[in-house]
Design a protein around this motif. Structure first.
Motif, PDB file in Angstrom:
ATOM      1  N   GLU A  16       0.758  -1.045  -0.071  1.00 46.07           N
ATOM      2  CA  GLU A  16      -0.048  -0.028  -0.133  1.00 46.07           C
ATOM      3  C   GLU A  16       0.932   1.324  -0.074  1.00 46.07           C
ATOM      4  O   GLU A  16       0.562   2.049  -0.743  1.00 46.07           O
ATOM      5  N   ASN A  43      -0.148  -4.559 -10.711  1.00 49.41           N
ATOM      6  CA  ASN A  43      -0.847  -5.205  -9.317  1.00 49.41           C
ATOM      7  C   ASN A  43      -0.217  -6.252  -8.843  1.00 49.41           C
ATOM      8  O   ASN A  43       0.337  -7.140  -9.615  1.00 49.41           O
ATOM      9  N   TYR A  59      -4.282  -3.522  -6.246  1.00 50.38           N
ATOM     10  CA  TYR A  59      -4.584  -3.027  -7.608  1.00 50.38           C
ATOM     11  C   TYR A  59      -4.154  -1.460  -7.586  1.00 50.38           C
ATOM     12  O   TYR A  59      -4.560  -0.675  -6.918  1.00 50.38           O
ATOM     13  N   TYR A  61      -3.906   0.702 -10.175  1.00 49.06           N
ATOM     14  CA  TYR A  61      -4.334   1.780 -11.166  1.00 49.06           C
ATOM     15  C   TYR A  61      -6.019   1.916 -10.046  1.00 49.06           C
ATOM     16  O   TYR A  61      -6.121   3.283 -10.592  1.00 49.06           O
ATOM     17  N   ASP A  62      -6.442   1.343  -9.719  1.00 52.06           N
ATOM     18  CA  ASP A  62      -7.681   1.913  -8.842  1.00 52.06           C
ATOM     19  C   ASP A  62      -7.349   2.162  -7.305  1.00 52.06           C
ATOM     20  O   ASP A  62      -8.351   2.502  -6.530  1.00 52.06           O
ATOM     21  N   CYS A  63      -6.022   2.002  -6.953  1.00 52.74           N
ATOM     22  CA  CYS A  63      -5.988   2.194  -5.397  1.00 52.74           C
ATOM     23  C   CYS A  63      -6.823   1.312  -4.526  1.00 52.74           C
ATOM     24  O   CYS A  63      -7.335   2.096  -3.536  1.00 52.74           O
ATOM     25  N   LEU A  64      -6.775   0.172  -4.947  1.00 52.77           N
ATOM     26  CA  LEU A  64      -7.730  -0.579  -3.899  1.00 52.77           C
ATOM     27  C   LEU A  64      -7.034  -1.802  -3.354  1.00 52.77           C
ATOM     28  O   LEU A  64      -6.214  -2.299  -4.132  1.00 52.77           O
ATOM     29  N   THR A  65      -7.570  -2.507  -2.491  1.00 57.17           N
ATOM     30  CA  THR A  65      -7.059  -3.925  -2.098  1.00 57.17           C
ATOM     31  C   THR A  65      -8.323  -4.783  -1.976  1.00 57.17           C
ATOM     32  O   THR A  65      -9.630  -4.315  -1.683  1.00 57.17           O
ATOM     33  N   ASN A  66      -7.957  -5.926  -1.977  1.00 61.12           N
ATOM     34  CA  ASN A  66      -9.037  -7.174  -2.066  1.00 61.12           C
ATOM     35  C   ASN A  66      -8.394  -8.453  -1.663  1.00 61.12           C
ATOM     36  O   ASN A  66      -7.148  -8.595  -1.795  1.00 61.12           O
TER      37      ASN A  66
END
Length: 82
Positions: A16, A43, A59, A61-66
């Motif tokens: 992150e 990613n 991710y 490009y989306d600045c997300l985590t999953n």
């Protein structure tokens, strides 16, 4: 492992920091460029597990985590401190 004992898969908080903090990412990429490495731009799956079958994924490009199933095929990026 073939790169040496100082290399490891980063935890979710480390990924992150690389992904969401452009100053850190730019500094890392400048060092990678100077050393002839591949820039950090994909990613990545972290070493942080949520449970026995799930690990955290970032991710870029989306600045997300999953949390994704560990049985899948995902990109990883080993890191080392220097």
């Amino acid at each position: 492992r073939s790169k040496g004992k100082d290399w490891y898969l980063p935890a979710i908080k480390e990924l992150e920091l690389l992904v969401f903090n452009s100053d850190v990412r730019n500094a890392v990429n400048n060092t990678l460029k100077q050393q002839g490495g591949t820039l950090f731009s994909r990613n990545c799956l972290s070493s942080t597990e949520d449970n026995k079958s799930c690990a955290w994924f970032v991710y870029m490009y989306d600045c997300l985590t999953n949390c994704l199933n560990k049985r899948g095929y995902y990109s990883v990026r080993a890191v080392a401190t220097f």
